[in-house]
Every structure is written in structure tokens, then in C-alpha cells.
Design a protein around this motif. Structure first.
Motif, PDB file in Angstrom:
ATOM      1  N   ALA A 152      29.714  90.413  20.147  1.00  0.00           N
ATOM      2  CA  ALA A 152      29.399  90.314  18.723  1.00  0.00           C
ATOM      3  C   ALA A 152      30.573  89.731  17.945  1.00  0.00           C
ATOM      4  O   ALA A 152      30.390  88.883  17.057  1.00  0.00           O
ATOM      5  CB  ALA A 152      29.017  91.691  18.163  1.00  0.00           C
ATOM      6  N   ASP A 153      31.790  90.176  18.276  1.00  0.00           N
ATOM      7  CA  ASP A 153      32.970  89.644  17.595  1.00  0.00           C
ATOM      8  C   ASP A 153      33.169  88.173  17.927  1.00  0.00           C
ATOM      9  O   ASP A 153      33.581  87.384  17.062  1.00  0.00           O
ATOM     10  CB  ASP A 153      34.206  90.441  18.000  1.00  0.00           C
ATOM     11  CG  ASP A 153      34.235  91.821  17.365  1.00  0.00           C
ATOM     12  OD1 ASP A 153      34.299  91.893  16.136  1.00  0.00           O
ATOM     13  OD2 ASP A 153      34.186  92.807  18.110  1.00  0.00           O
ATOM     14  N   ALA A 154      32.910  87.782  19.166  1.00  0.00           N
ATOM     15  CA  ALA A 154      33.069  86.378  19.557  1.00  0.00           C
ATOM     16  C   ALA A 154      32.077  85.503  18.797  1.00  0.00           C
ATOM     17  O   ALA A 154      32.424  84.411  18.327  1.00  0.00           O
ATOM     18  CB  ALA A 154      32.867  86.233  21.064  1.00  0.00           C
ATOM     19  N   ARG A 155      30.848  85.965  18.673  1.00  0.00           N
ATOM     20  CA  ARG A 155      29.855  85.199  17.907  1.00  0.00           C
ATOM     21  C   ARG A 155      30.256  85.090  16.439  1.00  0.00           C
ATOM     22  O   ARG A 155      30.093  84.036  15.808  1.00  0.00           O
ATOM     23  CB  ARG A 155      28.485  85.873  18.034  1.00  0.00           C
ATOM     24  CG  ARG A 155      27.803  85.647  19.378  1.00  0.00           C
ATOM     25  CD  ARG A 155      26.553  86.477  19.510  1.00  0.00           C
ATOM     26  NE  ARG A 155      25.726  86.034  20.642  1.00  0.00           N
ATOM     27  CZ  ARG A 155      24.745  86.756  21.168  1.00  0.00           C
ATOM     28  NH1 ARG A 155      24.467  87.965  20.681  1.00  0.00           N
ATOM     29  NH2 ARG A 155      24.045  86.274  22.187  1.00  0.00           N
ATOM     30  N   ARG A 156      30.782  86.175  15.913  1.00  0.00           N
ATOM     31  CA  ARG A 156      31.226  86.161  14.521  1.00  0.00           C
ATOM     32  C   ARG A 156      32.388  85.186  14.331  1.00  0.00           C
ATOM     33  O   ARG A 156      32.426  84.425  13.359  1.00  0.00           O
ATOM     34  CB  ARG A 156      31.634  87.578  14.109  1.00  0.00           C
ATOM     35  CG  ARG A 156      31.955  87.751  12.645  1.00  0.00           C
ATOM     36  CD  ARG A 156      32.365  89.196  12.371  1.00  0.00           C
ATOM     37  NE  ARG A 156      32.702  89.404  10.975  1.00  0.00           N
ATOM     38  CZ  ARG A 156      33.285  90.500  10.504  1.00  0.00           C
ATOM     39  NH1 ARG A 156      33.571  91.506  11.334  1.00  0.00           N
ATOM     40  NH2 ARG A 156      33.575  90.595   9.222  1.00  0.00           N
ATOM     41  N   LEU A 157      33.311  85.202  15.289  1.00  0.00           N
ATOM     42  CA  LEU A 157      34.436  84.263  15.215  1.00  0.00           C
ATOM     43  C   LEU A 157      33.955  82.816  15.234  1.00  0.00           C
ATOM     44  O   LEU A 157      34.412  81.987  14.450  1.00  0.00           O
ATOM     45  CB  LEU A 157      35.393  84.495  16.392  1.00  0.00           C
ATOM     46  CG  LEU A 157      36.644  85.326  16.171  1.00  0.00           C
ATOM     47  CD1 LEU A 157      37.431  85.413  17.476  1.00  0.00           C
ATOM     48  CD2 LEU A 157      37.513  84.731  15.066  1.00  0.00           C
ATOM     49  N   ARG A 158      33.040  82.520  16.155  1.00  0.00           N
ATOM     50  CA  ARG A 158      32.560  81.145  16.247  1.00  0.00           C
ATOM     51  C   ARG A 158      31.920  80.702  14.933  1.00  0.00           C
ATOM     52  O   ARG A 158      32.075  79.534  14.515  1.00  0.00           O
ATOM     53  CB  ARG A 158      31.563  81.015  17.396  1.00  0.00           C
ATOM     54  CG  ARG A 158      30.980  79.622  17.629  1.00  0.00           C
ATOM     55  CD  ARG A 158      32.029  78.572  17.987  1.00  0.00           C
ATOM     56  NE  ARG A 158      32.790  78.116  16.817  1.00  0.00           N
ATOM     57  CZ  ARG A 158      33.901  77.401  16.868  1.00  0.00           C
ATOM     58  NH1 ARG A 158      34.409  77.077  18.035  1.00  0.00           N
ATOM     59  NH2 ARG A 158      34.524  77.018  15.772  1.00  0.00           N
ATOM     60  N   ALA A 159      31.218  81.603  14.281  1.00  0.00           N
ATOM     61  CA  ALA A 159      30.574  81.259  13.021  1.00  0.00           C
ATOM     62  C   ALA A 159      31.583  81.091  11.889  1.00  0.00           C
ATOM     63  O   ALA A 159      31.391  80.255  10.991  1.00  0.00           O
ATOM     64  CB  ALA A 159      29.550  82.335  12.654  1.00  0.00           C
ATOM     65  N   ASP A 160      32.683  81.875  11.934  1.00  0.00           N
ATOM     66  CA  ASP A 160      33.626  81.891  10.816  1.00  0.00           C
ATOM     67  C   ASP A 160      34.777  80.901  10.962  1.00  0.00           C
ATOM     68  O   ASP A 160      35.388  80.504   9.958  1.00  0.00           O
ATOM     69  CB  ASP A 160      34.214  83.292  10.648  1.00  0.00           C
ATOM     70  CG  ASP A 160      33.191  84.293  10.121  1.00  0.00           C
ATOM     71  OD1 ASP A 160      32.157  83.847   9.587  1.00  0.00           O
ATOM     72  OD2 ASP A 160      33.430  85.516  10.250  1.00  0.00           O
ATOM     73  N   LEU A 161      35.115  80.520  12.191  1.00  0.00           N
ATOM     74  CA  LEU A 161      36.212  79.577  12.390  1.00  0.00           C
ATOM     75  C   LEU A 161      35.790  78.171  11.970  1.00  0.00           C
ATOM     76  O   LEU A 161      34.609  77.826  12.054  1.00  0.00           O
ATOM     77  CB  LEU A 161      36.626  79.554  13.863  1.00  0.00           C
ATOM     78  CG  LEU A 161      37.428  80.737  14.381  1.00  0.00           C
ATOM     79  CD1 LEU A 161      37.535  80.652  15.909  1.00  0.00           C
ATOM     80  CD2 LEU A 161      38.818  80.782  13.748  1.00  0.00           C
ATOM     81  N   PRO A 162      36.748  77.350  11.544  1.00  0.00           N
ATOM     82  CA  PRO A 162      36.419  75.944  11.306  1.00  0.00           C
ATOM     83  C   PRO A 162      35.815  75.324  12.559  1.00  0.00           C
ATOM     84  O   PRO A 162      36.211  75.653  13.680  1.00  0.00           O
ATOM     85  CB  PRO A 162      37.780  75.321  10.971  1.00  0.00           C
ATOM     86  CG  PRO A 162      38.614  76.461  10.463  1.00  0.00           C
ATOM     87  CD  PRO A 162      38.163  77.653  11.248  1.00  0.00           C
ATOM     88  N   GLU A 163      34.868  74.437  12.392  1.00  0.00           N
ATOM     89  CA  GLU A 163      34.162  73.855  13.532  1.00  0.00           C
ATOM     90  C   GLU A 163      35.119  73.167  14.492  1.00  0.00           C
ATOM     91  O   GLU A 163      34.899  73.155  15.713  1.00  0.00           O
ATOM     92  CB  GLU A 163      33.109  72.863  13.044  1.00  0.00           C
ATOM     93  CG  GLU A 163      32.267  72.265  14.165  1.00  0.00           C
ATOM     94  CD  GLU A 163      31.229  71.295  13.656  1.00  0.00           C
ATOM     95  OE1 GLU A 163      30.453  70.767  14.477  1.00  0.00           O
ATOM     96  OE2 GLU A 163      31.204  71.040  12.431  1.00  0.00           O
ATOM     97  N   ARG A 164      36.207  72.610  13.953  1.00  0.00           N
ATOM     98  CA  ARG A 164      37.135  71.853  14.800  1.00  0.00           C
ATOM     99  C   ARG A 164      38.015  72.751  15.674  1.00  0.00           C
ATOM    100  O   ARG A 164      38.735  72.253  16.543  1.00  0.00           O
ATOM    101  CB  ARG A 164      38.025  70.964  13.938  1.00  0.00           C
ATOM    102  CG  ARG A 164      38.996  71.725  13.038  1.00  0.00           C
ATOM    103  CD  ARG A 164      39.874  70.767  12.253  1.00  0.00           C
ATOM    104  NE  ARG A 164      40.777  71.443  11.347  1.00  0.00           N
ATOM    105  CZ  ARG A 164      41.952  71.948  11.686  1.00  0.00           C
ATOM    106  NH1 ARG A 164      42.367  71.874  12.962  1.00  0.00           N
ATOM    107  NH2 ARG A 164      42.738  72.528  10.792  1.00  0.00           N
ATOM    108  N   VAL A 165      37.985  74.071  15.460  1.00  0.00           N
ATOM    109  CA  VAL A 165      38.789  74.995  16.263  1.00  0.00           C
ATOM    110  C   VAL A 165      37.989  75.402  17.494  1.00  0.00           C
ATOM    111  O   VAL A 165      36.887  75.940  17.379  1.00  0.00           O
ATOM    112  CB  VAL A 165      39.188  76.237  15.448  1.00  0.00           C
ATOM    113  CG1 VAL A 165      39.926  77.241  16.336  1.00  0.00           C
ATOM    114  CG2 VAL A 165      40.066  75.841  14.267  1.00  0.00           C
TER     115      VAL A 165
END
Length: 288
Positions: A152-165
Motif C-alpha cells: 500500500a505504501d509503495a502504491r502511494r509513493l508511486r502516485a505521489d512521486l514525480p513521474e520522472r522519479v
């Protein structure tokens, strides 16, 4: 000579207590910290002078503990980033440190390999530091260990991080993934299949021992962190005569900082320009 160095000094202390890490919450004594600082300063002096010998360097610091909470690691990264013969200087970090120091470094050569450890630091605090790095133009990747409780945290990170990261996922040691479970992680990190299984390496050509070496705090040079045979010493130059192409003596390689250098895998193309900091070329990627 073009040389990639994986440096790991005696530092073994960390401010986190991750249950999957053998160095969790370990504390180095004052004497051990002093020894680590002196070893790092010696290595930095060698790396600084290496340009005079015609060497071009790429350096990844892979401490057992957390280096960036120590001023001497931050200072060394800044100083080495400013050297014209150092193409890349990177470090693995849990990002528990402040990030303002990166403004003093050359963003063309500095890079960070950041790992988020759920339960060890507030999510918003970690994300704010990532956004600060992105705003400063620092090269960095972010990753998690692929445990079910981290999804769940990994999915949240992917959604919140800039796309280029780039968000990478490490297969958890000792954890077996069904195809369905692996598919879930691959949806987050298209390169997860490279981490899912150990790679057969026995007898296969590897760049370690030729253009890539591991160096410890005493200057002992080995081909990589996982092969204990010594090639010589960094500071007396004896390692240079031992550098040559060679096959891997181990049955398998299951760590990214090892198997990324296997010539049997296409990862130098996949990560072209970002091998040390684990940033794929042309990210975002769409296939493994």
C-alpha cells in the motif's frame, strides 16, 4: 583508466530498526565512528588525486549503516561531486538526513539511491524530502522492499512521486513470489522481474574485477562485495595489475549492486547513465 568503485567502510550503525536488516539500530562506538571517518577521508584523498593519474571514476558508497546522518559522508559527496574526473558519486541512503546539503554539490555528478522503510519514518516526511530533492534537481531513485505489508505504501509513493522519479522494488530476501504477486509488484516497477529470482552467474563474464571493484575501509580491493578473494590494495596501487576480465566464481548473484554488472544481463543498457544510482535510461520504462 575508467573505474567504478563500490566503497564500504567500517560504518555499521543505523538509526532504523527494520526487521529485515541485520544492522538495525546498531550503534558504533565513538572510536568506531572515528575510524570510519578517517577511512573515508583517506579514500576521498585517493579519489581526489586519482585524476592526476588519468583515472576517471564512478563511485557508489554502500555503507552497512546510514551514512548521510554523518557529516563526513555529506562533505565527501559534495567535494567529490565537484571533481572533473568523477563522473558520478552516489550513496545508498534511507534519507533520514536533512537534504539542504545537496545544494553545495554538483548536480551533474551527485546522485542518491533512496530506500523507503515503512514504519521507520512518517510517510509525509519521507515524501517531502523526495520532493525537495526533485525541486533541487538532484538525481535520485526511490525504492521499497517487496514485502506484502509494504504494498500500500509503495502504491502511494508511486502516485505521489514525480513521474520522472523511478520507483524500484527489491524482492525480499527469502520471500517466494507467485506469478500473481510478482505481477502486482511489476505493475509498480517494470524491472521487478530482474530482482525476483537470483541470477545464475557461475562461469559467466562480469565487469567486476576489470572495470568495477569493491574497496573497504583499509583499502583492500576485491572484485565485488560478494567475492572475498583480494585483488590488492588501493593505496599502494597493487590492485591495478590484477584488473582483468574474469568469470564469476559464485553459483548465483541475487543483489542488484552485484548482478547489474553481469555481462549476461542487459542492465548496462537498461540503466545507461544511471547504473550506480539505479535510474533506468529514458525512464519511465515500459518493459523488463
Amino acid at each position: 583508466m575508467d573505474l567504478t568503485i563500490l566503497y564500504r567502510g567500517p560504518l555499521a550503525s543505523c538509526d532504523y530498526d527494520c526487521p529485515y536488516c541485520p544492522f538495525a539500530k546498531r550503534r558504533d562506538s565513538r572510536e568506531q565512528l572515528r575510524a570510519d571517518r578517517e577511512a573515508l577521508e583517506r579514500f576521498a584523498a585517493w579519489a581526489t588525486a586519482a585524476g592526476e593519474a588519468g583515472d576517471r571514476l564512478k563511485i557508489l558508497f554502500t555503507p552497512w549503516g546510514e551514512g548521510l546522518v554523518r557529516s563526513w559522508y555529506r562533505r565527501t559527496l559534495v567535494e567529490l561531486s565537484r571533481l572533473s574526473h568523477v563522473e558520478r558519486v552516489a550513496i545508498q541512503t534511507n534519507l533520514s538526513c536533512r537534504t539542504e546539503w545537496t545544494a553545495e554539490a554538483d548536480p551533474e555528478s551527485l546522485a542518491l539511491w533512496c530506500t523507503y522503510h515503512p514504519g521507520q519514518t512518517p510517510y509525509d516526511r519521507f515524501l517531502a524530502k523526495c520532493r525537495d530533492l526533485a525541486g533541487r534537481g538532484v538525481r535520485f531513485s526511490v525504492g521499497v522492499v517487496g514485502l506484502p505489508g509494504h504494498l500500500a505504501d509503495a502504491r502511494r509513493l508511486r502516485a505521489d512521486l514525480p513521474e520522472r522519479v523511478y520507483l524500484w522494488v527489491n524482492a525480499a530476501d527469502g520471500h517466494t513470489y507467485t506469478d500473481e504477486e510478482a505481477g502486482v509488484w511489476t505493475d509498480l516497477d517494470p524491472l521487478f522481474p530482474y530482482s525476483r529470482h537470483p541470477h545464475r552467474s557461475a562461469g559467466l563474464p562480469c565487469r567486476t574485477g576489470a572495470s568495477v571493484v569493491s574497496v573497504d575501509g583499509d583499502g583492500t580491493v576485491r572484485r565485488c562485495h560478494f567475492v572475498k578473494a583480494e585483488l590488492g590494495n588501493l593505496y599502494d596501487g597493487s590492485f591495478r595489475a590484477a584488473l582483468r576480465p574474469r568469470a564469476c566464481p559464485l553459483a548465483v548473484c541475487d543483489c542488484h549492486i552485484g548482478y547489474v554488472h553481469l555481462e549476461s544481463l542487459p542492465l548496462y543498457d537498461v540503466f545507461a547513465g544511471g547504473v550506480l544510482e539505479r535510474i533506468p535510461a529514458g525512464f519511465p520504462v515500459t518493459t523488463a
